[in-house]
Design an enzyme around this catalytic site. Structure first.
Site: not given
Ligand code: GLU
Length: 438
Positions: A128
């Protein structure tokens, strides 16, 4: 954090141990995440080696992001990219722009990505990123310059085989396009696979934008089938009108379901007969918020989650449901569209009340699943139809739901613990098969 301040935003201030402090500590997302890990690890007797590894993110990068602002001043923002785990494949996860981003929040979100990818069995680890900023107070040019500099700073660890960012709170297709372009400029050729959630024109996937909301719908439909209730008769409340909340609302409505409440940061709209979502969407296109929408009852934000309903979808931020409101929630089922919307204290209260909660790492996994499809399509330069994407998404989400629900029944544990057990089993095996280097 006010973005008008030109110095680097500092870490959370150290405060005396007041009741508020204890509350804030209880709701620290990283502490919450580690408590969830311990609970499930204990329930399934996970090897201490695997458990200990998961308590420590693999790689944490903190970067300074200097940005030339429109008024000529320079502001330095603080950004993070955390790769929590890469045992099952490249790290994967979104990038968030928000004033409340913190290192502990990004650590927790990266851990939940590791768990999420393992629950739905994608060949990814978790990551993240985030920048402490208030994007609502920044111009498009400022956002572009901040995104490009942040990308350059984290480019030492991202890449299509290493770590693939995606959208999250306050980041969108345009931000992904800037990341893709900046990364591609530094390596000298177009590299669509470095990021997912891109516009279709540069290697994005059909169905990605709606994917998280669609996944929310699929798990809710499966839950209705397993619990034996008619989804079309169950009043639904959705908190949050971002990408997840608005798409989930639309998809529920398309399938004949009754969405009786929706909210954005300014407050909620409620109509026990069902909201006219099409009309609200049109209104939202022309107005910043639903604050002055005239055709539904307005409900203050702190009372919204307590409205009468069968199904509640928190699709905004962490800690929407805490020990201060959990008892007042009337929903029988909670589907976590957001990451970490329910504190552990609230989880205990809801469990004791008999509320069934489909956890974030399963309920909102539709987004990263179609991100995976996007990445596969980019790597092969071969693109699929939307029908094929939705069919594959359905297969993965329904399969993961079934595995988690069966385990929840068999082991008599709540669905969050069951989802953790499914993911931890895969992560534990991967860790022990790979062994430790050196
Ligand atoms: N931000 C989204 C999540 O928390 C998508 C993450 C992604 O597609 O890599 O799952």
């Amino acid at each position: 954090m006010d973005t008008k301040i030109s110095s680097k935003p500092s870490a959370a201030p150290v405060v005396a141990k007041t009741a508020e402090h204890v509350e804030a500590h209880d709701e620290n997302p990283w502490h919450q995440a580690m408590e969830q890990l311990d609970r499930a690890g204990k329930a399934m007797k996970l090897e201490p080696f695997a458990l200990e590894r998961l308590r420590h993110p693999k790689r944490i990068l903190t970067v300074s992001v200097p940005v030339k602002m429109d008024d000529g001043s320079v502001k330095v923002f603080e950004g993070y990219r955390i790769q929590h785990n890469m045992d099952r494949g490249p790290a994967k996860g979104g990038i968030r722009y928000h004033p409340q981003v913190s290192l502990d929040e990004v650590k927790a979100l990266s851990f939940w990505m590791t768990m999420k990818c393992a629950v739905v069995n994608l060949p990814y680890g978790g990551a993240k990123g985030g920048i402490i900023c208030d994007p609502k107070k920044m111009s498009k040019g400022e956002l572009e310059r901040m995104t490009r500099r942040y990308t350059a700073e984290i480019s030492i660890i991202i890449g299509p085989d290493k770590d693939i960012p995606a959208p999250d709170v306050n980041t969108n297709e345009q931000v992904m396009a800037w990341i893709m372009d900046t990364y591609s400029m530094t390596i000298g050729y177009a590299c669509p696979g470095v990021v997912t959630g891109k516009p279709i024109e540069i290697g994005g996937s059909l169905g990605r934008k709606e994917a998280t909301g669609r996944g929310v719908f699929y798990v809710t439909r499966e839950l209705a089938a397993r619990r034996g209730f008619d989804l079309r008769k169950a009043p639904i409340i959705i908190q949050g009108f971002g990408n997840v909340g608005s798409n989930a609302a639309n998809i529920f409505a398309e399938h004949g379901c009754k969405v009786v409440g929706i909210s954005d940061v300014t407050g909620g709209l409620y109509d026990p007969k069902g909201l006219d979502l099409h009309d609200i969407m049109l209104y939202r296109e022309k107005n910043e918020s639903v604050a002055n929408y005239g055709k539904a009852e307005h409900v203050p934000i702190d009372k919204f989650l307590e409205l009468p309903c069968d199904i509640l979808v928190p699709a905004a931020m962490e800690n929407a449901i805490t020990k201060s409101n959990a008892d007042k929630i009337k929903a029988k089922y909670i589907i976590e569209g957001a990451n970490g919307p329910t504190s552990n204290d609230a989880d205990r209260i809801l469990n004791a009340k008999g509320v069934i909660l489909v956890p974030d790492i399963l309920a909102n996994a539709g987004g990263v699943t179609v991100s995976y499809f996007e990445w596969v399509q980019d790597m092969q330069s071969l693109f699929w139809s939307e029908k094929e994407i939705n069919a594959r998404l359905q297969e993965i989400i329904v399969g993961a739901f079934t595995e988690v629900y069966d385990l929840h029944e068999k082991e008599k544990v709540d669905m969050r613990t069951a989802a953790f057990m499914v993911g931890l089993r895969r992560l534990g095996k991967a860790a022990s098969i790979r062994g430790m280097y050196p």
